[in-house]
Design a protein around this motif. Structure first.
Motif, PDB file in Angstrom:
ATOM      1  N   HIS A  46       0.850  -1.184   0.000  1.00 37.83           N
ATOM      2  CA  HIS A  46       0.000   0.000   0.000  1.00 37.83           C
ATOM      3  C   HIS A  46       0.891   1.241   0.000  1.00 37.83           C
ATOM      4  CE1 HIS A  46      -2.000   3.295   2.246  1.00 37.83           C
ATOM      5  NE2 HIS A  46      -3.056   2.930   1.553  1.00 37.83           N
ATOM      6  N   GLY A  47       0.601   2.184  -0.888  1.00 39.46           N
ATOM      7  CA  GLY A  47       1.391   3.408  -0.965  1.00 39.46           C
ATOM      8  C   GLY A  47       2.513   3.367  -1.983  1.00 39.46           C
ATOM      9  N   ASP A  48       2.835   2.169  -2.519  1.00 40.63           N
ATOM     10  CA  ASP A  48       3.851   2.084  -3.568  1.00 40.63           C
ATOM     11  C   ASP A  48       3.343   2.737  -4.843  1.00 40.63           C
ATOM     12  OD1 ASP A  48       5.484   0.648  -1.894  1.00 40.63           O
ATOM     13  OD2 ASP A  48       5.190  -1.289  -2.896  1.00 40.63           O
ATOM     14  N   ARG A  49       4.264   3.214  -5.653  1.00 47.91           N
ATOM     15  CA  ARG A  49       3.907   3.681  -6.979  1.00 47.91           C
ATOM     16  C   ARG A  49       3.580   2.486  -7.871  1.00 47.91           C
ATOM     17  NH1 ARG A  49       1.812   8.218  -8.968  1.00 47.91           N
ATOM     18  NH2 ARG A  49       2.475   9.952  -7.658  1.00 47.91           N
ATOM     19  N   ALA A  50       2.518   2.583  -8.635  1.00 51.37           N
ATOM     20  CA  ALA A  50       2.117   1.476  -9.511  1.00 51.37           C
ATOM     21  C   ALA A  50       3.167   1.278 -10.601  1.00 51.37           C
ATOM     22  CB  ALA A  50       0.758   1.763 -10.136  1.00 51.37           C
ATOM     23  N   ASN A  51       3.523   0.007 -10.835  1.00 50.90           N
ATOM     24  CA  ASN A  51       4.535  -0.273 -11.862  1.00 50.90           C
ATOM     25  C   ASN A  51       4.151  -1.415 -12.795  1.00 50.90           C
ATOM     26  OD1 ASN A  51       4.736  -2.351 -10.072  1.00 50.90           O
ATOM     27  ND2 ASN A  51       6.914  -2.116  -9.657  1.00 50.90           N
ATOM     28  N   GLY A  52       2.931  -1.967 -12.643  1.00 55.43           N
ATOM     29  CA  GLY A  52       2.539  -3.049 -13.530  1.00 55.43           C
ATOM     30  C   GLY A  52       1.333  -3.815 -13.028  1.00 55.43           C
ATOM     31  N   ILE A  53       0.978  -4.846 -13.791  1.00 53.15           N
ATOM     32  CA  ILE A  53      -0.191  -5.689 -13.516  1.00 53.15           C
ATOM     33  C   ILE A  53       0.289  -7.124 -13.354  1.00 53.15           C
ATOM     34  CG2 ILE A  53      -2.382  -6.561 -14.474  1.00 53.15           C
ATOM     35  CD1 ILE A  53      -2.512  -3.959 -16.149  1.00 53.15           C
ATOM     36  N   HIS A  54      -0.360  -7.872 -12.452  1.00 56.67           N
ATOM     37  CA  HIS A  54      -0.052  -9.288 -12.257  1.00 56.67           C
ATOM     38  C   HIS A  54      -1.266 -10.143 -12.603  1.00 56.67           C
ATOM     39  CE1 HIS A  54       3.876  -9.167 -10.137  1.00 56.67           C
ATOM     40  NE2 HIS A  54       3.461  -7.973  -9.743  1.00 56.67           N
ATOM     41  N   ALA A  55      -1.024 -11.295 -13.215  1.00 54.13           N
ATOM     42  CA  ALA A  55      -2.043 -12.325 -13.428  1.00 54.13           C
ATOM     43  C   ALA A  55      -1.545 -13.597 -12.752  1.00 54.13           C
ATOM     44  CB  ALA A  55      -2.258 -12.581 -14.915  1.00 54.13           C
ATOM     45  N   VAL A  56      -2.348 -14.178 -11.873  1.00 55.59           N
ATOM     46  CA  VAL A  56      -1.937 -15.364 -11.128  1.00 55.59           C
ATOM     47  C   VAL A  56      -2.109 -16.614 -11.994  1.00 55.59           C
ATOM     48  CG1 VAL A  56      -2.283 -16.735  -9.050  1.00 55.59           C
ATOM     49  CG2 VAL A  56      -2.664 -14.256  -8.984  1.00 55.59           C
ATOM     50  N   LEU A  57      -1.029 -17.371 -12.124  1.00 49.60           N
ATOM     51  CA  LEU A  57      -1.069 -18.648 -12.850  1.00 49.60           C
ATOM     52  C   LEU A  57      -1.264 -19.813 -11.900  1.00 49.60           C
ATOM     53  CD1 LEU A  57       1.898 -18.026 -15.306  1.00 49.60           C
ATOM     54  CD2 LEU A  57      -0.538 -17.839 -15.814  1.00 49.60           C
ATOM     55  N   ALA A  58      -0.621 -19.752 -10.742  1.00 52.59           N
ATOM     56  CA  ALA A  58      -0.730 -20.817  -9.742  1.00 52.59           C
ATOM     57  C   ALA A  58      -0.406 -20.227  -8.382  1.00 52.59           C
ATOM     58  CB  ALA A  58       0.230 -21.960 -10.063  1.00 52.59           C
ATOM     59  N   GLY A  59      -1.034 -20.767  -7.337  1.00 54.87           N
ATOM     60  CA  GLY A  59      -0.823 -20.248  -5.990  1.00 54.87           C
ATOM     61  C   GLY A  59      -1.970 -19.357  -5.562  1.00 54.87           C
ATOM     62  N   ALA A  60      -1.692 -18.415  -4.655  1.00 50.87           N
ATOM     63  CA  ALA A  60      -2.752 -17.557  -4.132  1.00 50.87           C
ATOM     64  C   ALA A  60      -2.175 -16.256  -3.602  1.00 50.87           C
ATOM     65  CB  ALA A  60      -3.526 -18.271  -3.029  1.00 50.87           C
ATOM     66  N   LEU A  61      -2.975 -15.210  -3.705  1.00 49.23           N
ATOM     67  CA  LEU A  61      -2.613 -13.883  -3.213  1.00 49.23           C
ATOM     68  C   LEU A  61      -3.611 -13.433  -2.159  1.00 49.23           C
ATOM     69  CD1 LEU A  61      -1.864 -11.997  -6.564  1.00 49.23           C
ATOM     70  CD2 LEU A  61      -0.252 -13.232  -5.097  1.00 49.23           C
ATOM     71  N   GLN A  62      -3.103 -12.704  -1.183  1.00 51.40           N
ATOM     72  CA  GLN A  62      -3.947 -12.090  -0.164  1.00 51.40           C
ATOM     73  C   GLN A  62      -3.858 -10.578  -0.303  1.00 51.40           C
ATOM     74  OE1 GLN A  62      -3.051 -11.789   4.340  1.00 51.40           O
ATOM     75  NE2 GLN A  62      -4.239 -13.658   4.110  1.00 51.40           N
ATOM     76  N   ILE A  63      -5.003  -9.920  -0.225  1.00 49.99           N
ATOM     77  CA  ILE A  63      -5.082  -8.471  -0.390  1.00 49.99           C
ATOM     78  C   ILE A  63      -5.459  -7.840   0.945  1.00 49.99           C
ATOM     79  CG2 ILE A  63      -6.187  -6.595  -1.658  1.00 49.99           C
ATOM     80  CD1 ILE A  63      -6.923  -8.789  -3.764  1.00 49.99           C
ATOM     81  N   THR A  64      -4.657  -6.876   1.394  1.00 50.57           N
ATOM     82  CA  THR A  64      -4.929  -6.190   2.648  1.00 50.57           C
ATOM     83  C   THR A  64      -4.939  -4.684   2.415  1.00 50.57           C
ATOM     84  OG1 THR A  64      -2.595  -6.025   3.306  1.00 50.57           O
ATOM     85  CG2 THR A  64      -3.782  -8.013   3.949  1.00 50.57           C
ATOM     86  N   ALA A  65      -5.597  -3.966   3.321  1.00 51.41           N
ATOM     87  CA  ALA A  65      -5.642  -2.501   3.248  1.00 51.41           C
ATOM     88  C   ALA A  65      -5.684  -1.947   4.663  1.00 51.41           C
ATOM     89  CB  ALA A  65      -6.863  -2.034   2.464  1.00 51.41           C
ATOM     90  N   PRO A  66      -5.134  -0.763   4.870  1.00 51.21           N
ATOM     91  CA  PRO A  66      -5.147  -0.170   6.213  1.00 51.21           C
ATOM     92  C   PRO A  66      -6.477   0.498   6.517  1.00 51.21           C
ATOM     93  CG  PRO A  66      -3.977   1.268   4.709  1.00 51.21           C
ATOM     94  CD  PRO A  66      -4.360   0.054   3.913  1.00 51.21           C
ATOM     95  N   ILE A  84      -4.581  -8.366 -11.003  1.00 52.17           N
ATOM     96  CA  ILE A  84      -4.601  -7.236 -10.078  1.00 52.17           C
ATOM     97  C   ILE A  84      -3.495  -6.246 -10.427  1.00 52.17           C
ATOM     98  CG2 ILE A  84      -3.081  -8.349  -8.358  1.00 52.17           C
ATOM     99  CD1 ILE A  84      -4.969  -7.030  -6.220  1.00 52.17           C
ATOM    100  N   GLY A  85      -3.756  -4.975 -10.140  1.00 50.66           N
ATOM    101  CA  GLY A  85      -2.752  -3.942 -10.340  1.00 50.66           C
ATOM    102  C   GLY A  85      -3.132  -2.894 -11.361  1.00 50.66           C
ATOM    103  N   ASP A  86      -4.272  -3.089 -12.031  1.00 50.40           N
ATOM    104  CA  ASP A  86      -4.657  -2.210 -13.126  1.00 50.40           C
ATOM    105  C   ASP A  86      -5.109  -0.825 -12.661  1.00 50.40           C
ATOM    106  OD1 ASP A  86      -6.699  -4.225 -12.230  1.00 50.40           O
ATOM    107  OD2 ASP A  86      -8.046  -2.776 -13.159  1.00 50.40           O
ATOM    108  N   LEU A  87      -5.835  -0.777 -11.543  1.00 51.41           N
ATOM    109  CA  LEU A  87      -6.465   0.482 -11.134  1.00 51.41           C
ATOM    110  C   LEU A  87      -5.440   1.581 -10.901  1.00 51.41           C
ATOM    111  CD1 LEU A  87      -9.051   1.992 -10.362  1.00 51.41           C
ATOM    112  CD2 LEU A  87      -8.766   1.150  -8.024  1.00 51.41           C
TER     113      LEU A  87
END
Length: 226
Positions: A46-66, A84-87
């Motif tokens: 959170h707070g990083d400058r956006a630098n790209g988009i990710h598409a998950v092929l295998a595994g799992a991601l967790q999304i958190t926010a303050p 994720i990462g497009d917005l």
């Protein structure tokens, strides 16, 4: 350049990428870089400058926010086929969430500079990327609507059904701790523990250490509707 037929089939089954035309799909894949993340590794904060988009092929991601008090809360978890990462990228803004791998995870990474060149060359593609943002907004609104449901066990069932759709594990197990799940459902851990064991006693879910899986989706859905 991305050239895995098996992984391409995974992406082709998803709601967003699978409905794009073949030229867009092919052109976008020329931008891809394969990345691997260990469990607990952060894709971005959170707070990083956006630098790209990710598409998950295998595994799992967790999304958190303050929250406003600065405490980080788990919002969602998703797996194969999740983008994720497009917005923030297209808004040229800072990241609104943090994204962490919850298990060994492979993604396709689309650097922002490559995506920008792709859109400059094909201005019509902005509509395709806007469709991705729409898809992710639909997910966010679904999470918000389910959190507003009265009855904590019903909220839990709705979240379990949603997590299960993410195909977080090929054997059907959803890898998530009870602490994380309690945050997603907005209940205390004792309340979550009680609800999970009630569902297990009914034969609707199977519980494991740091994971669970659904035994009967149809009966879980009926449980929500009763």
């Amino acid at each position: 350049m991305f050239d895995s037929d098996d992984d391409m089939r995974i992406l082709a089954k998803t709601d967003w990428f699978g409905t794009r035309d073949s030229k867009f799909q092919s052109d976008l894949m020329t931008c891809a870089i394969q990345r691997t993340f260990d469990s607990g590794e952060t894709l971005y904060h959170h707070g990083d400058r956006a630098n790209g988009i990710h598409a998950v092929l295998a595994g799992a991601l967790q999304i958190t926010a303050p929250a406003d008090d600065g405490q980080e809360f788990v919002l969602h978890q998703d797996g194969s086929g999740f983008w994720i990462g497009d917005l923030a990228l297209f808004a040229e803004a800072k990241r609104l969430v943090s994204v962490v791998a919850t298990q060994k995870t492979r993604t396709l990474y689309f650097p922002g500079s490559r995506v920008e060149r792709l859109v400059q060359k094909n201005p019509e593609y902005i509509r395709d990327f806007y469709a991705l943002t729409h898809e992710n907004m639909k997910t966010a609104l679904r999470i918000m609507a389910n959190l507003a449901v009265t009855g904590s066990e019903k909220r839990l069932v709705l979240r379990l059904l949603h997590l299960d759709e993410g195909a977080l594990s090929s054997d059907g197990w959803i890898v998530v701790s009870q602490e994380e799940l309690a945050e997603m459902v907005a209940v205390s851990q004792p309340t979550l523990h009680r609800h999970l064991h009630h569902l297990a006693d009914l034969g609707l879910v199977e519980l494991g250490y740091g994971r669970l899986r659904l035994i009967d989706r149809r009966k879980l859905i009926s449980n929500c509707q009763s």
